[in-house]
Design an enzyme around this catalytic site. Structure first.
Site, short mmCIF file in Angstrom:
data_model
loop_
_atom_site.label_atom_id
_atom_site.label_comp_id
_atom_site.label_asym_id
_atom_site.label_seq_id
_atom_site.Cartn_x
_atom_site.Cartn_y
_atom_site.Cartn_z
N THR A 103 49.03 -58.70 8.54
CA THR A 103 48.53 -58.12 7.30
C THR A 103 49.57 -58.29 6.20
O THR A 103 50.59 -58.95 6.40
CB THR A 103 48.11 -56.64 7.53
OG1 THR A 103 47.44 -56.17 6.36
CG2 THR A 103 49.29 -55.74 7.83
N LYS B 123 50.69 -62.69 5.38
CA LYS B 123 49.60 -63.58 5.80
C LYS B 123 49.86 -65.07 5.53
O LYS B 123 49.39 -65.93 6.25
CB LYS B 123 48.29 -63.16 5.13
CG LYS B 123 47.69 -61.89 5.70
CD LYS B 123 46.34 -61.59 5.09
CE LYS B 123 45.71 -60.37 5.73
NZ LYS B 123 44.35 -60.12 5.25
N ASP C 239 39.14 -62.91 8.20
CA ASP C 239 38.68 -62.04 7.10
C ASP C 239 37.37 -62.56 6.51
O ASP C 239 36.43 -61.80 6.26
CB ASP C 239 39.72 -61.97 5.98
CG ASP C 239 40.88 -61.04 6.33
OD1 ASP C 239 40.65 -60.09 7.10
OD2 ASP C 239 41.99 -61.28 5.83
N GLY D 142 37.50 -60.24 -8.25
CA GLY D 142 38.80 -60.28 -7.60
C GLY D 142 39.18 -61.69 -7.23
O GLY D 142 38.30 -62.56 -7.06
N TYR E 70 37.53 -49.93 2.24
CA TYR E 70 36.90 -49.14 3.30
C TYR E 70 37.45 -47.72 3.39
O TYR E 70 37.06 -46.95 4.26
CB TYR E 70 37.01 -49.84 4.66
CG TYR E 70 38.40 -50.24 5.04
CD1 TYR E 70 39.29 -49.33 5.58
CD2 TYR E 70 38.84 -51.55 4.85
CE1 TYR E 70 40.58 -49.71 5.93
CE2 TYR E 70 40.11 -51.93 5.18
CZ TYR E 70 40.98 -51.00 5.72
OH TYR E 70 42.25 -51.38 6.04
N GLY F 17 33.12 -51.66 3.25
CA GLY F 17 34.27 -52.45 3.70
C GLY F 17 34.52 -52.35 5.18
O GLY F 17 35.17 -53.22 5.77
P1 NAP Z 1 45.52 -58.76 -3.36
O1 NAP Z 1 45.73 -60.08 -2.74
O2 NAP Z 1 46.69 -57.95 -3.79
O3 NAP Z 1 44.54 -58.97 -4.63
C1 NAP Z 1 44.18 -57.90 -5.42
C2 NAP Z 1 43.05 -58.30 -6.38
O4 NAP Z 1 42.58 -57.11 -7.00
C3 NAP Z 1 43.46 -59.23 -7.49
O5 NAP Z 1 42.32 -59.96 -7.89
C4 NAP Z 1 43.88 -58.23 -8.59
O6 NAP Z 1 43.74 -58.76 -9.88
C5 NAP Z 1 42.85 -57.16 -8.41
N1 NAP Z 1 43.32 -55.85 -8.83
C6 NAP Z 1 44.27 -55.10 -8.24
N2 NAP Z 1 44.39 -53.92 -8.89
C7 NAP Z 1 43.51 -53.95 -9.92
C8 NAP Z 1 43.16 -53.03 -10.95
N3 NAP Z 1 43.76 -51.83 -11.06
N4 NAP Z 1 42.21 -53.38 -11.83
C9 NAP Z 1 41.60 -54.60 -11.73
N5 NAP Z 1 41.88 -55.52 -10.79
C10 NAP Z 1 42.82 -55.19 -9.88
O7 NAP Z 1 44.69 -57.79 -2.39
P2 NAP Z 1 43.60 -58.24 -1.28
O8 NAP Z 1 44.29 -58.49 0.01
O9 NAP Z 1 42.73 -59.28 -1.86
O10 NAP Z 1 42.80 -56.87 -1.07
C11 NAP Z 1 41.86 -56.42 -2.03
C12 NAP Z 1 41.12 -55.21 -1.45
O11 NAP Z 1 40.35 -55.64 -0.34
C13 NAP Z 1 42.05 -54.11 -0.93
O12 NAP Z 1 41.49 -52.85 -1.23
C14 NAP Z 1 42.04 -54.31 0.56
O13 NAP Z 1 42.25 -53.10 1.29
C15 NAP Z 1 40.62 -54.81 0.78
N6 NAP Z 1 40.48 -55.63 1.99
C16 NAP Z 1 39.53 -55.25 2.87
C17 NAP Z 1 39.34 -55.98 4.01
C18 NAP Z 1 38.27 -55.55 4.97
O14 NAP Z 1 38.23 -56.05 6.09
N7 NAP Z 1 37.37 -54.67 4.55
C19 NAP Z 1 40.12 -57.11 4.28
C20 NAP Z 1 41.09 -57.50 3.36
C21 NAP Z 1 41.27 -56.72 2.20
P3 NAP Z 1 44.96 -59.53 -10.64
O15 NAP Z 1 44.86 -60.95 -10.20
O16 NAP Z 1 44.65 -59.31 -12.05
O17 NAP Z 1 46.22 -58.84 -10.17
#
Ligand code: NAP
Length: 272
Positions: free
Chosen positions: A64, A68, A104, A127, A214, A235
């Site tokens: 994680t 990754k 994922d 995102g 989630y 999620g």
């Molecule tokens: P990441 O790589 O850090 O990417 C974050 C994304 O969210 C980027 O597009 C970022 O935009 C945007 N963002 C972050 N804070 C923001 C805010 N306050 N306002 C607007 N946009 C915002 O994170 P990730 O790994 O993709 O994870 C994203 C979410 O998915 C997390 O909540 C994570 O827990 C969840 N997730 C869930 C699973 C599942 O199995 N359900 C798996 C993986 C991740 P910028 O480019 O502008 O920074």
């Protein structure tokens, strides 16, 4: 019972204290009657972890944030899909070879396929981080007509260009123009967060709305979508399915899906 025969699996990440993976995988191992245990390892030492995996040896691991992509150079092989995504969340150690996979995207795919057909659908993904990248690759592969929007244009454009799909600036994006909306940012996790990054007016009956968040299980975005008659995918559905695929890769057995989902729900409600 843990003994000398117990197979070790683990999570590589930092931090890992709140991870739900140990509860899910240990419940699955127990239900499948496997002598195996899954532990969380909070470390920044990716190379050291990989060495330990080979030396002990471990059967496999989840990976994680923030490791990754960083773990990839230390592996003997990377599955082509994970290579395209540029990140792995699963390691399998078999016959002296350590191979990386990404489950994922397939997790999100399975969760979506449970409620809708994908080919030809218009999908808006909010995102452009790791989750969006993994989901985007599988959706494009499924023939989905994908658009990406993101807070930071540049990052969104980069993802859209690598997926060969359209980028829409956040101010111009409309929920109503999509059949499927995927919220793939952490927005919704914090109590002070807005319900969504886009105005909710476009939500309509029959639309599929998925949130990668989630915790909480029912985000304000999903609540608003359900109230408008949308088909909502939480999620946890994606999380369970990415874990199900990991279990399959590690054991070649049919995963106990219901047990895994129940274990996750229990830890989520227990953590509150
Ligand atoms: P990441 O790589 O850090 O990417 C974050 C994304 O969210 C980027 O597009 C970022 O935009 C945007 N963002 C972050 N804070 C923001 C805010 N306050 N306002 C607007 N946009 C915002 O994170 P990730 O790994 O993709 O994870 C994203 C979410 O998915 C997390 O909540 C994570 O827990 C969840 N997730 C869930 C699973 C599942 O199995 N359900 C798996 C993986 C991740 P910028 O480019 O502008 O920074």
């Amino acid at each position: 019972m843990i003994d000398q025969q117990t197979r070790l699996y683990g999570l590589l990440g930092h931090p890992v204290a709140h991870s739900l993976s140990p509860a899910m995988h240990n419940a699955a191992f127990r239900a499948a009657g496997l002598n195996a245990v899954f532990l969380a390892f909070d470390t920044q030492d990716v190379e050291g972890f990989v060495r330990a995996m080979r030396a002990l040896p471990m059967g496999g691991a989840s990976v994680t944030m923030p490791h990754k992509s960083a773990v990839m150079p230390w592996l003997d092989g990377v599955d082509p899909a994970a290579q395209r995504i540029g990140a792995v969340n699963t390691l399998v150690y078999r016959d002296g070879r350590l191979t990386g996979y990404n489950t994922d995207g397939i997790g999100a795919l399975r969760a979506l396929q449970a409620v809708t057909q994908l080919p030809g659908k218009r999908c808006l993904m909010i995102g452009a981080g790791g989750a969006a990248r993994a989901i985007g690759h599988v959706l494009v592969h499924q023939g989905v007509e994908l658009s990406v929007t993101n807070r930071t244009d540049e990052r969104g454009m980069r993802l859209a260009s690598s997926l060969g799909c359209r980028f829409v600036p956040l101010q111009a994006a409309r929920l109503g123009e999509a059949d499927i909306v995927i919220q793939a940012t952490p927005v919704g996790m914090g109590p002070g967060d807005p319900p969504a990054l886009l105005p909710l007016e476009g939500l309509r009956q029959g639309m599929v709305v998925m949130d990668a968040v989630y915790n909480p299980l029912q985000t304000r975005f999903l609540k608003a979508a359900a109230e408008q008659g949308c088909l909502v995918v939480d999620g946890l559905g994606m999380f369970v399915q990415q874990g199900v695929e990991q279990f399959r890769l590690w054991t070649s057995m049919e995963p106990p899906v219901d047990v895994m989902r129940r274990a996750l729900l229990q830890s989520l409600t227990g953590n509150r």
